[in-house]
Design a protein around this motif. Structure first.
Motif, PDB file in Angstrom:
ATOM      1  N   SER A  59      -6.357  -4.542   5.684  1.00 17.88           N
ATOM      2  CA  SER A  59      -5.859  -3.238   5.236  1.00 17.88           C
ATOM      3  C   SER A  59      -5.513  -2.330   6.421  1.00 17.88           C
ATOM      4  O   SER A  59      -5.503  -1.107   6.296  1.00 17.88           O
ATOM      5  CB  SER A  59      -6.893  -2.560   4.335  1.00 17.88           C
ATOM      6  N   ASP A 117      -0.836  -4.725   2.648  1.00 15.61           N
ATOM      7  CA  ASP A 117      -2.239  -5.081   2.854  1.00 15.61           C
ATOM      8  C   ASP A 117      -2.499  -6.489   2.330  1.00 15.61           C
ATOM      9  O   ASP A 117      -1.809  -6.965   1.422  1.00 15.61           O
ATOM     10  CB  ASP A 117      -3.163  -4.095   2.140  1.00 15.61           C
ATOM     11  N   PHE A 125       0.833  -1.200   0.000  1.00 19.39           N
ATOM     12  CA  PHE A 125       0.000   0.000   0.000  1.00 19.39           C
ATOM     13  C   PHE A 125       0.872   1.257   0.000  1.00 19.39           C
ATOM     14  O   PHE A 125       0.609   2.221  -0.726  1.00 19.39           O
ATOM     15  CB  PHE A 125      -0.928   0.007   1.219  1.00 19.39           C
TER      16      PHE A 125
END
Length: 325
Positions: free
Chosen positions: A236, A206, A180
């Motif tokens: 996440s 993530d 991410f």
């Protein structure tokens, strides 16, 4: 031209061997099927000895459902102009750049004229590193008694051997994790030459799963800088970032290196998979090379001795001139 390239490869015998699993088995036919042999359309090969009358293909293993499978299963019905002939075959895989990989040499099997009862099945699981692409199957048929090449079967007259959509296990997967965000900082430069000793790297990974265990190899120009212990990420979440505070070891001289993170999914109920992320470039060097260079300038001043030397040299010159008169 396409055929010429294939035969050039064949004659040069320039085959590579892949870690491919191939299983061979005879396919038995029931009486009804065997009776159909009399209804076959007579085919021949260019040498009129052995030819491929028919084939069927199946594929079962496609984890990411992209149409490229890890396996392909062939059932061949070879016929011969002889009443009976014992043969064996070499199976070769040809990629889009016409590179040829030998998959296997079969065991001997007997052909009985145009019977349907002598079919052979080959179950092929390709090498895990096989690149995603279209492939062709090339078959060399040999007489088992004298090992002479009888015929070559390829895509030109057998469409089932062309456009095989294959990929190894390494490429047949859904990406279950992603990078991410990341950032890094370098520090400690004792000799002020622009190359730092320390790399502080933060990765925010993530996962598609609620939790997933990963392991990271941090590399400089592909050379291992650090191998982490397994760590867990949670979906996440932003609270599971991984920070690596690394000192550059002695084998790295001053230079600019590509920084990469090789992330591997630790084996569990999911298939193991590795992805490499490019993180940028860092200018670093080891502590051994990061030392200030001190230059000592030494000035020698001889004082009055310098003048005494000059006076003595002059006196000797005058004495030589006087003696020559």
């Amino acid at each position: 031209m396409r055929a010429l390239i294939l035969f050039t490869l064949l004659l040069a015998n320039s085959f590579s061997f892949a870690a491919t699993s191939v299983k061979q088995q005879a396919v038995t036919s029931d009486k009804a099927t065997a009776q159909q042999s009399a209804q076959k359309i007579k085919k021949t090969s260019r040498h009129n000895v052995v030819w491929l009358d028919s084939l069927t293909t199946t594929s079962l293993l496609d984890e990411d459902n992209d149409g490229y499978s890890q396996d392909i299963n062939f059932t061949f019905d070879f016929d011969t102009s002889y009443q009976q002939l014992t043969v064996y075959v070499d199976l070769m895989l040809v990629d889009e750049q016409r590179h040829t990989t030998k998959l296997t040499t079969s065991s001997d099997f007997a052909l009985n004229s145009d019977s349907l009862a002598d079919k052979q099945r080959f179950d092929i699981t390709v090498d895990e590193h096989l690149l995603t692409g279209y492939y062709q199957l090339l078959i060399n048929i040999y007489d088992a008694n004298n090992h002479q090449l009888i015929d070559v079967v390829d895509y030109r007259n057998n469409q089932g051997l062309d456009d095989l959509r294959l990929e190894g296990h390494k490429y047949d997967h859904h990406d279950t994790f992603s990078l991410f965000n990341h950032f890094y900082n370098t520090s400690i430069d004792q000799d002020n030459d622009g190359y730092d000793q320390r790399v502080e790297l933060t990765l925010d990974l993530d996962s598609l799963y609620g939790n997933q265990q990963l392991q990271a190899n941090i590399r400089l120009d592909g050379r291992l800088l650090y191998a982490s212990a397994p760590f867990t990420i949670y979906g996440s979440s932003t609270s599971d970032v991984q920070t690596f505070d690394l000192l550059v070891p002695s084998q790295f001289h001053g230079g600019t290196y590509a920084l990469t993170a090789e992330i591997t999914q630790v084996s569990s109920h999911h298939s193991e998979h590795t992805t490499t992320f490019d993180l940028g470039y860092v200018s670093v060097e080891s502590d051994y090379n990061d030392q200030p260079i001190h230059t000592d300038v030494i000035i020698h001043d001889s004082g009055c001795m310098h003048w005494l030397f000059l006076f003595g040299a002059g006196a000797i010159a005058m004495l030589r001139r006087y003696l020559q008169k």
